[in-house]
Design an enzyme around this catalytic site. Structure first.
Site, short mmCIF file in Angstrom:
data_model
loop_
_atom_site.label_atom_id
_atom_site.label_comp_id
_atom_site.label_asym_id
_atom_site.label_seq_id
_atom_site.Cartn_x
_atom_site.Cartn_y
_atom_site.Cartn_z
N HIS A 34 -35.97 -4.46 -20.01
CA HIS A 34 -35.30 -5.16 -18.92
C HIS A 34 -35.88 -6.56 -18.70
O HIS A 34 -35.14 -7.50 -18.40
CB HIS A 34 -35.42 -4.33 -17.64
CG HIS A 34 -34.68 -4.90 -16.47
ND1 HIS A 34 -33.31 -4.83 -16.36
CD2 HIS A 34 -35.11 -5.56 -15.36
CE1 HIS A 34 -32.92 -5.41 -15.24
NE2 HIS A 34 -34.00 -5.86 -14.61
N HIS A 80 -27.07 -4.45 -12.17
CA HIS A 80 -27.77 -3.42 -11.40
C HIS A 80 -27.11 -2.07 -11.72
O HIS A 80 -26.60 -1.37 -10.85
CB HIS A 80 -27.72 -3.73 -9.90
CG HIS A 80 -29.07 -4.00 -9.32
ND1 HIS A 80 -29.49 -3.54 -8.11
CD2 HIS A 80 -30.14 -4.66 -9.83
CE1 HIS A 80 -30.73 -3.91 -7.87
NE2 HIS A 80 -31.14 -4.60 -8.91
#
Length: 703
Positions: A34, A80
Site C-alpha cells: 500500500h 479505501h
C-alpha cells in the site's frame, strides 16, 4: 501481517541490530504494498507525467497543475477498498477525508470530489448493503465539510462481491504563492501536529490494505478501519487556510497510511533530512497508549506541519481559534529518523531507508487470452430494455442526489452529465472534471479496455467543450502474486499510459491498490481515471435534447466489436474488443470545438450501452427523436471517442470532422418526448416516462 523474514534481514543489515517492536511495525507498514508500491512501481514508469502545465508531479500528496497564469489546481485520488468492505460507512467517509487532507497539504482549498464505486451484482443483498453504506458515508462526510461531489461512476460486476472498490478523487484550487510541498526544508524547524487527538483506530491500516480479505474480515479487521469526524475536518480545512494566509507553513503532510510514522518519516526523507520526535508529546484521546500505537494509529483529521521556531506560537493560536489540538512533537535535524517515548529511543533509522528502502518485486505475468466471437440473436425489444435498465447503465440519480453538488456555488454543470463543469471565475475558465472506469471492458481486454477508459474520460470532457489538461489514476487489482492477475494489471497500466500519451494528457499522480482478492476471487483489473480539462467560460451544451436539430453520431464504431459491452453482459455471448481510433487526440479536439459551436444544441458521449443508452438518456418529456441505426451491433457497440450531436448546422459538424473521423446522420430531434428507433427492419418506440421507469432501477429497488 508482520514483517517478513527477508525484509527483517534487510533491516537488520542496515541497522546493525534487531529492530525494536516499534521499528519492526513501522517498516512493516511503510514497506507494505500500500505504501511502497513494491509490485507496481516497476510498471509505473510507463506513464508520462511531465508537461508545460505540470507544476508538481507524482510523489507528493497531490499533483499541481497550472490552469491559468498564477492559478493552479491540485489533483489527487485515493482508494479505501478494504476499509469499505469491513465498515462501508466509515471506510468510505475516511476515504473522502484522506483525499481532502492530501489537497490541504499542498496549500489548496478543496473545491470538488468525484467518487468511482464498484460493487458485486446489484441483485445481491450484500452488494446493496455495501452500496447504501458507502454512499451514506461519502455524502455525510462531503456534505458536512462543504466540498461538493460533482462527478464519478457506479458499476456492478460479480467479481466485486467479496471486495468492493471505493475510489475518491479531489480537485483543489490555489494560487502560485500558496503552494506547499511535503519536503522538509531546514534543520532546527519544528514539527507540529495539528488536528484531532490520536486514538487507537486504524492501527495497521497500511498493512491491512496490502493483504487479501478473509472470510471473517468484517469482524476481525474492524480495528484497522479509521473513524472519521467531518466537523473536525471542516475546522482543519479552515485552519489550514489561516496558516497559509499568515505564511506559517514550510512543509506539510497529511497523516494517512502509517499515521504519524508515515507522514513524518516521508516528510524528512523527501527533504534529505532527519528528525527527533518525542511521541509522548502527541495529544491523545485514549489512556495508556504506547509508542507503537501513537506512531502508527491512522486516526483521522490530523496534519503534520514543518514550522519555523519563531512561528510556533502563531500556529498554536490558529489551532486554538479553530478548537483543534496542537502538539509541538519534535525537531527537524540532519541525522536519522529518531522517535523517543518517555526518554527511551524506540526508533532510530535512516529516513530514506524507511521511505524508499523496500525492495521491488519481480513478479511473473501471464497475458490474458482474448475472447472468441460468439454473438447471440436475441429479441431486439427485450435486449434494448435489458441494456437500458441494467444497473450499470441505468440512472445513478439515487447516488448523486444524496450529495450536495451546489455548495461553494462553482458547479455550472451538475452530476448526471458526461462531465461536471466548475466555474473558476478569477481565471475566467471552466474546469471540466470526469472520473470512472468500466470493469466489463478491462475484464474482457485489460490493455485495450484501459485505453478505452482513458479515451472515454477525455470524450466526456470534450462533450462539454473542454480540452483535456491532466489526469490521475487509481490502479486497482487483485493479488499480484498470481501471474494471470499481474498480467491483467500490467495490461491496464500500459493501456492507460499509451492512450494518455496519445491524447497528450500527462498522468500527474495516482494511487495503487492491490491484493483486492477474497475467497470469491480477484476483482477485475480496474483502472479508475480522474481527468480534468479546461475551456473558455463556464457554459456547456447539455446532454439532453432540445428537440430542434439534426442528430449526428461522430466517430467510428470500432468495426462493431462488442467485447466488454453491456449488451453481451445481458444477453450472453462474447466478442473481440472494438478497435479504437488511430488519432484519438484529433477526435477529442474536434469534438470539443463542435461542442462549443453556437449551433450545437446537445452533445452526449456514446460509451456504456452504446447508442441505445445514449439516445435513451437524451430524451426528455419535451424533446424526443426519430433515429435510424443499421444493425443491432451498431446500436449496442460501446466504442469510446464517439458522441451524439444535436445541431442546426450538420454540414459544419461534418467539416469539423473531415479527415478526422466519420460522421453519420441518425435522424431528427423533435418535441414529441418519444424515442422512435429503427434498427434494420424493426422499430422500437418509448416515451420519456417509459424510459425513465426503465432507467430508475436503483431508485426503485433501494427506495
Amino acid at each position: 501481517m508482520s514483517l517478513s523474514e527477508p525484509d527483517r534481514e534487510l533491516v537488520v543489515a542496515e541497522l546493525g541490530r534487531e529492530p525494536t517492536p516499534a521499528e519492526a511495525a513501522l517498516f512493516e507498514n511503510l514497506w507494505s504494498e500500500h505504501c511502497a508500491y513494491r509490485s507496481s512501481r516497476p510498471l509505473l514508469s510507463a506513464f508520462d507525467s511531465e508537461g508545460e502545465r505540470v507544476v508538481v508531479g507524482p510523489g507528493d500528496d497531490a499533483a499541481v497543475v497550472e490552469v491559468a497564469d498564477g492559478t493552479y489546481i491540485t489533483m489527487g485520488v485515493e482508494s479505501h477498498n478494504h476499509p469499505s468492505f469491513v465498515d462501508p460507512y466509515d471506510g468510505a467517509a475516511t476515504g473522502v477525508g484522506g483525499i481532502v487532507r492530501d489537497t490541504l497539504s499542498m496549500g489548496a482549498y478543496p473545491i470538488a470530489l468525484a467518487d468511482s464505486l464498484y460493487f458485486g451484482d446489484f441483485d445481491r443483498e450484500h452488494s446493496r448493503y455495501l452500496l447504501e453504506g458507502v454512499v451514506e458515508g461519502i455524502s455525510d462526510y462531503g456534505n458536512s465539510i462543504g466540498v461538493p461531489t460533482v462527478a464519478g461512476s457506479t458499476a456492478f460486476h460479480p467479481d466485486y462481491e467479496g471486495n468492493p472498490l471505493v475510489n475518491v478523487a479531489c480537485v483543489g484550487l490555489l494560487d502560485d504563492e500558496r503552494l506547499v510541498t511535503a519536503d522538509a526544508k531546514s534543520p532546527g524547524n519544528k514539527l507540529v501536529l495539528v488536528g484531532n487527538a490520536t486514538g487507537r483506530d486504524g492501527l495497521g491500516g497500511a498493512s491491512f490494505a496490502s493483504e487479501d480479505l478473509s472470510e471473517d474480515a468484517e469482524t476481525e479487521d474492524r480495528p484497522a478501519v479509521q473513524v472519521g469526524d467531518p466537523y473536525t475536518e471542516k475546522l482543519l480545512v479552515e485552519a489550514n487556510e489561516a496558516l497559509l494566509d499568515e505564511s506559517l507553513v514550510e512543509a506539510a503532510r497529511d497523516l494517512g497510511a502509517a499515521g504519524l510514522g508515515g507522514a513524518s518519516s516521508e516528510m524528512v526523507a523527501k527533504g534529505g533530512l532527519g528528525c527527533e520526535i518525542a511521541l509522548e508529546r502527541v495529544h491523545q484521546r485514549e489512556p495508556n497508549m504506547n509508542a507503537l500505537e501513537i506512531l502508527l494509529a491512522e486516526s483521522q483529521e490530523r496534519m503534520c506541519y514543518e514550522v519555523r521556531p519563531e512561528n510556533v506560537e502563531a500556529v498554536e493560536r490558529v489551532a486554538e481559534k479553530y478548537d483543534l489540538g496542537c502538539s509541538v512533537i519534535g525537531d527537524v535535524t540532519e541525522g536519522n529518523y529518531v522517535c523517543t517515548f518517555e526518554d527511551e529511543v524506540v526508533v532510530d533509522a535512516p529516513p530514506e531507508f524507511l521511505a524508499d528502502g523496500a525492495p521491488m518485486n519481480d513478479l511473473p505475468a501471464t497475458e490474458p487470452a482474448g475472447p472468441e466471437r460468439d454473438l447471440p440473436d436475441p429479441d431486439l425489444e427485450s435486449a434494448f430494455e435489458a441494456v437500458v435498465e441494467s444497473p450499470n447503465t441505468a440512472s445513478k440519480r439515487w447516488v448523486y442526489r444524496q450529495y450536495d453538488h451546489e455548495v461553494q456555488v462553482r458547479t455550472a454543470t451538475p452530476p448526471g452529465d458526461d462531465a461536471a463543469v466548475l466555474a473558476l471565475r478569477d481565471a475566467e475558465k471552466g474546469l471540466a472534471f470526469a472520473s470512472g472506469a468500466d470493469p466489463n471492458w478491462t475484464a474482457a481486454a485489460p490493455y485495450d479496455g484501459a485505453r478505452a477508459i482513458a479515451l472515454e474520460n477525455a470524450t466526456n470532457l470534450a462533450a462539454k467543450g473542454a480540452t483535456p489538461l491532466a489526469a490521475v489514476d487509481c490502479l486497482n487489482g487483485g493479488n499480484p502474486e498470481k501471474p494471470e492477475v499481474y498480467g491483467g494489471f500490467e495490461g491496464i497500466v500500459d493501456g492507460l499510459a499509451d492512450m494518455c500519451r496519445e491524447l497528450s494528457v500527462p498522468v500527474v499522480g495516482g494511487n495503487v491498490s492491490l491484493y483486492n482478492d477474497s475467497p470469491s476471487g480477484p476483482i477485475p483489473p480496474t483502472p479508475t481515471l480522474a481527468m480534468t480539462g479546461t475551456k473558455a467560460g463556464y457554459d456547456a451544451p447539455p446532454a439532453a435534447l432540445s428537440g430542434e436539430g439534426t442528430l449526428l453520431v461522430v466517430g467510428a464504431d470500432g468495426g462493431s466489436g462488442l467485447g466488454g459491452s453491456e449488451y453481451l453482459a445481458q444477453v450472453g455471448g462474447s466478442d473481440r474488443f472494438p478497435e479504437l481510433p488511430a488519432n484519438p487526440g484529433e477526435v477529442v479536439s474536434a469534438l470539443a470545438a463542435v461542442a462549443d459551436a453556437p449551433e450545437t444544441l446537445a452533445v452526449h458521449d456514446v460509451s456504456h450501452g452504446g447508442l441505445a443508452v445514449a439516445l435513451a438518456e437524451m430524451v426528455t418529456d419535451s424533446a424526443g427523436a426519430s433515429a435510424e441505426v443499421e444493425t443491432v451491433e451498431a446500436l449496442f457497440a460501446e466504442t469510446p471517442g464517439r458522441a451524439v450531436v444535436e445541431t442546426t448546422a450538420p454540414d459544419a459538424v461534418r467539416e469539423a470532422f473531415d479527415g478526422v473521423a466519420p460522421v453519420a446522420e441518425l435522424g431528427e430531434a423533435d418535441g414529441s418526448g418519444t424515442l422512435e428507433l429503427s434498427v434494420g427492419d424493426e422499430t422500437l418506440s418509448y416515451d420519456a416516462a417509459e424510459i425513465a421507469t426503465l432507467r430508475d432501477v436503483l431508485g426503485r429497488e433501494l427506495a
